[in-house]
Design an enzyme around this catalytic site. Structure first.
Site, short mmCIF file in Angstrom:
data_model
loop_
_atom_site.label_atom_id
_atom_site.label_comp_id
_atom_site.label_asym_id
_atom_site.label_seq_id
_atom_site.Cartn_x
_atom_site.Cartn_y
_atom_site.Cartn_z
CG HIS A 82 -2.00 0.89 1.06
ND1 HIS A 82 -3.39 0.82 0.58
CD2 HIS A 82 -2.08 2.40 1.51
CE1 HIS A 82 -3.97 1.66 0.70
NE2 HIS A 82 -3.44 2.62 1.22
CG ASP A 161 -10.55 3.30 5.69
OD1 ASP A 161 -10.09 4.37 6.17
OD2 ASP A 161 -10.47 2.87 4.46
NE ARG A 168 -8.47 11.14 6.22
CZ ARG A 168 -7.46 10.08 5.63
NH1 ARG A 168 -7.96 8.80 5.27
NH2 ARG A 168 -6.37 10.39 5.28
CB SER A 183 -7.17 5.54 6.36
OG SER A 183 -7.80 5.21 5.11
CE LYS A 187 -7.55 1.61 2.40
NZ LYS A 187 -7.96 3.09 2.86
#
Length: 433
Positions: A82, A161, A168, A183, A187
């Site tokens: 990520h 999320d 956001r 966040s 995930k």
């Protein structure tokens, strides 16, 4: 307990309890708390921060707001990757087919664009037919069939999320360390990966502007990973200028195709090799990072990575004729060159300014309900360290609105700083945490 009291407590710099965070997440997902109330709390968190315990509790509550995926069915270690976000960041789309081509399962859920940064899902959706909304069973089946699936975050995985992510973005509360860390890690925990490699971007085009901040958030996410029994490695990468040359959705897919065919800029090559080598190691498929890098580059050279990308696109419903013949992709109506008005060397190419310019063209969202214009964006001809003569083309603006295109030309000129002396190019991988 009520949301007004929780908002007031955080507004006044108080520390929220696990019970208060649980109440907020549960009630927000159940739609008993409004977006404007959630926005008030998010803004209070953005302004006042969170303790390590609050951040961990928020992460675990968001992860547990839906189902937790079990990926043990693959019989191999699944490593998730990520990015904390950047401009021109197509690393996931280039790297994950390479990893899958090496026999390591890739079960990847990615996000949409956030603020001035692009989103993997928006980019993949620029491929006609590519379906990012896939049921979990089909997602797992796709990985079992071809070794890879890349989809959007499903409704029943970390739904808290998903709601907060969009919120956001719409209220300019993206760049908060606790909110970014929770966040990402919520995930990753919900998506079921046993091990995690995080691309923590640093610089003008990242939410962490300094290496010190990047190290801080890396340690925050590693601590969360430890508590959740997920081994986590953070690779700090340079985001002072956009990654590669393309910024925008279709343009980044076009650059991905070039990369997987072996025409790869040095920054992308270094980043995918460095991150990919860590993924292979965590997956238990090779302890030598240098050998892992060699295997990555070999599978680009022999065409296996490109073939795996075709398989990914096809199994997700995408039309592979666009990948095989990129000229088929729709083009922007106006392709406008940006000319240099001076001579010298590019010292600075401000990635955030480039990202904002791209968003204003329509490649990103100003409001969470905004659509995306996949064809628009920027193709960079000159990057940091490049020699520039007066009249040289710095970049091309791809616009579907001529006035927006003209404005983008002037904005992009402000992203460049050209000096007389040659510039030493910085490393693309800054550190491993």
């Amino acid at each position: 307990m009520n949301i007004q009291e929780i908002i007031a407590k955080k507004r006044d710099k108080g520390e929220l309890t696990r019970e208060e965070i649980h109440y907020f997440i549960t009630e927000y997902v159940a739609e008993n708390i409004t977006d404007y109330q959630a926005a008030a709390l998010v803004m209070a968190i953005y302004l006042n921060g969170m303790t390590k315990e609050e951040t961990t509790n928020l992460t675990l509550e968001m992860a547990n707001s839906g189902e937790i995926l079990d990926l043990s069915v693959f019989g191999k270690t699944v490593v998730d990757k990520h990015s904390t976000g950047g401009v021109g960041d197509k690393i996931t789309i280039v790297l994950m087919p390479i990893i899958a081509s090496l026999g390591i399962p890739v079960a990847k859920m990615s996000g949409r664009g956030l603020g001035f940064t692009g989103g993997t899902i928006d980019k993949l959706e620029s491929i006609p037919g590519y379906n990012t909304v896939v049921e979990i069973n089909k997602f797992i089946e796709n990985v079992q069939k071809v070794g890879i699936s890349v989809i959007g975050q499903t409704a029943n995985l970390a739904p808290a999320d998903k709601k907060l992510y969009a919120l956001r973005d719409s209220i300019s509360c993206v760049g908060s360390m606790p909110l970014i860390a929770s966040s990402i890690m919520s995930k990753k925990i919900a998506a079921g990966a046993e091990k995690i490699v995080l691309d923590v971007t640093v610089g003008s085009g990242a939410f962490m502007k300094t290496k010190e901040d990047a190290i801080k958030i890396s340690k925050m996410m590693k601590d969360i990973g430890t508590l959740a029994n997920r081994e986590t490695v953070c690779v700090l990468t340079n985001m002072d200028e956009p990654v590669g040359r393309a910024v925008g959705n279709t343009l980044e897919i076009l650059e991905t195709i070039q990369c997987l065919k072996g025409n790869m800029p040095e920054d992308i090559k270094e980043i995918i090799s460095g991150i990919g080598a860590q993924i292979i190691k965590l997956a238990g498929e090779g302890n030598s990072l240098e050998e892992n890098k060699r295997r990555i580059l070999e599978n680009i050279k022999n065409g296996r990575a490109y073939t795996k990308f075709l398989e990914l696109v096809q199994i997700q419903g995408g039309d592979i004729s666009y990948i095989e013949n990129p000229e088929k992709f729709p083009k922007a109506k106006h392709i406008i060159p940006v000319y240099s008005e001076e001579e010298g060397y590019v010292e600075e190419l401000n990635a955030e300014k480039v990202g904002v310019t791209s968003v204003h063209l329509g490649a990103g969202r100003v409001k969470k309900e905004d659509g995306i214009d996949h064809a628009v964006g920027i193709w960079l001809k000159k990057k940091i360290g490049d020699k520039v003569n007066k009249g040289d083309i710095l970049a091309y603006i791809h616009a579907n609105d001529e006035e927006k295109g003209k404005t983008a030309v002037e904005d992009l000129k402000q992203s460049y700083k050209i000096v007389k002396k040659p510039i030493e190019i910085e490393k693309y991988i800054l550190d491993i945490i």
